[in-house]
Design a protein around this motif. Structure first.
Motif, PDB file in Angstrom:
ATOM      1  N   SER A 161     130.958  12.594  30.769  1.00  0.00           N
ATOM      2  CA  SER A 161     131.169  13.546  29.441  1.00  0.00           C
ATOM      3  C   SER A 161     129.623  14.334  29.639  1.00  0.00           C
ATOM      4  O   SER A 161     128.489  13.493  29.955  1.00  0.00           O
ATOM      5  N   GLY A 162     129.520  15.312  28.822  1.00  0.00           N
ATOM      6  CA  GLY A 162     128.455  16.196  28.795  1.00  0.00           C
ATOM      7  C   GLY A 162     128.062  16.970  30.099  1.00  0.00           C
ATOM      8  O   GLY A 162     126.939  17.565  30.025  1.00  0.00           O
ATOM      9  N   GLN A 163     128.831  17.128  30.919  1.00  0.00           N
ATOM     10  CA  GLN A 163     128.768  17.742  32.238  1.00  0.00           C
ATOM     11  C   GLN A 163     129.738  18.903  32.053  1.00  0.00           C
ATOM     12  O   GLN A 163     130.368  19.264  33.271  1.00  0.00           O
ATOM     13  N   ASP A 164     129.955  19.496  31.028  1.00  0.00           N
ATOM     14  CA  ASP A 164     130.971  20.504  30.744  1.00  0.00           C
ATOM     15  C   ASP A 164     130.664  21.732  31.657  1.00  0.00           C
ATOM     16  O   ASP A 164     131.592  22.634  32.222  1.00  0.00           O
ATOM     17  N   ARG A 165     129.330  22.156  32.271  1.00  0.00           N
ATOM     18  CA  ARG A 165     129.338  23.363  33.112  1.00  0.00           C
ATOM     19  C   ARG A 165     129.822  22.863  34.707  1.00  0.00           C
ATOM     20  O   ARG A 165     130.343  23.979  35.111  1.00  0.00           O
ATOM     21  N   LEU A 166     130.383  21.811  34.892  1.00  0.00           N
ATOM     22  CA  LEU A 166     131.212  21.459  36.114  1.00  0.00           C
ATOM     23  C   LEU A 166     132.522  21.939  36.009  1.00  0.00           C
ATOM     24  O   LEU A 166     133.031  22.123  37.183  1.00  0.00           O
ATOM     25  N   GLU A 167     133.028  22.066  34.939  1.00  0.00           N
ATOM     26  CA  GLU A 167     134.471  22.734  34.785  1.00  0.00           C
ATOM     27  C   GLU A 167     134.454  24.314  34.449  1.00  0.00           C
ATOM     28  O   GLU A 167     135.472  24.524  33.758  1.00  0.00           O
TER      29      GLU A 167
END
Length: 327
Positions: A161-167
């Motif tokens: 969680s907290g890696q929204d840029r990856l999607e």
């Protein structure tokens, strides 16, 4: 600070930039001169941690700083092309984090800017310079495995969680461009460009791929590859030939060991890295700049173009589309 040190600037101050900065400190003739983030608070924190001389709250100021020799670009993928071209036009050398760009069109413009400005440019494919990988490639090219017939490589982890840029497709997110380029790179370095690419993906609602499986067909070999944000994979590589096979230990893209299997006999090789391993691509940049080269012979402009072309073919087969494709 000695005058002969190469002054680095870093744009984009996320996790990979932190790892890079730690290794930069291990390279004798390197100086972290300037850092830039769109958040001045983040830039100040990063700069203080890694003893940067100059700290900027915008990218333009760093690019236009006359004291900066080379810029490491570690932003999300969608910014790679514009920032690299801007820096090259400002007569700076550039090391741009992988993937070089979103697609072939962007990559070709970046390389054109390098040539037009006579400035060094390289995609930061650090695995190419990893001692384990270079040793494995040397054994393969020397024919120790005979004709290569099969490659299996994966790169998968469960996204936190907290890696929204990856999607986020607007940022070039998705497992293929973040992780899948590593297995593609491996297959390309050993077998070259495939004659046929087959691929299939699972997707997030926003359109980014969360898992992609690839089959690359060559005249006498196949490569079975995968990238994933939803599964923790083995993270090792098997390269099989007529005379034996090599297994690169996890995590293979930064591995410090591998095994050679011939006649059911295993020979283990240990090759510890200096720092995490970014040191080797940094040293390659310095070597090329000292020789007034605009590209590396180990990871050339053409190599980057070939790799992004293969990635484009995978995306076409799997139906992975980015907004940048229509610009």
């Amino acid at each position: 600070m000695s005058e002969n040190k190469i002054k680095w600037g870093i744009i984009g101050l996320g996790n990979i930039a932190e790892q890079f900065a730690r290794d930069l400190a291990l390279v004798e003739n390197a100086q972290l001169y300037a850092v830039a983030s769109r958040s001045l608070e983040k830039a100040n924190e990063f700069g203080a941690t890694f003893n940067a001389t100059k700290i900027y709250g915008d990218y333009d100021s760093l690019i236009n700083d006359d004291q900066v020799d080379i810029i490491y670009i570690a932003t999300p993928h969608n910014f790679h092309a514009n920032l690299s071209i801007q820096a090259l036009n400002a007569k700076k050398h550039v090391l741009c984090e992988k993937p070089i760009a979103i697609n072939y069109a962007q990559a070709s413009q970046m390389i054109a800017a390098s040539r037009a400005n006579n400035r060094f440019f390289m995609e930061a494919f650090w695995t190419r310079f990893n001692p384990t990988f270079t040793a494995v490639l040397s054994k393969v090219r020397a024919g120790e495995l005979g004709k290569i017939q099969y490659i299996n490589a994966d790169f998968g982890f469960i996204m936190n969680s907290g890696q929204d840029r990856l999607e986020d497709v607007n940022l070039g997110g998705g497992s293929l461009l973040d992780m899948g380029v590593y297995p593609l790179f491996l297959s390309y370095m050993i077998l070259g460009k495939p004659e046929k690419v087959m691929a299939s993906s699972l997707f997030y609602e926003g359109g980014a791929d969360k898992q992609t499986s690839m089959l690359l067909q060559y005249p006498t070999a196949q490569a079975v590859l995968q990238s994933s944000f939803i599964a923790r994979t083995n993270m090792h590589v098997t390269i099989s030939g007529e005379k034996g096979r090599i297994v690169i230990d996890p995590n293979w893209h930064e591995s410090q060991s591998y095994s050679l299997f011939q006649d059911d006999i295993e020979t283990k090789y240990e090759l510890p890295t200096k720092g995490k391993g970014f040191t080797y691509e940094i040293e390659e940049c310095h070597k090329c700049i000292a020789l007034s080269k605009i590209e590396s012979e180990m990871w050339s402009h053409q190599n980057s173009i070939d790799l992004i072309t293969i990635a484009d073919q995978v995306r076409k087969e799997a139906g992975i589309i980015y907004p940048a494709d229509t610009i």
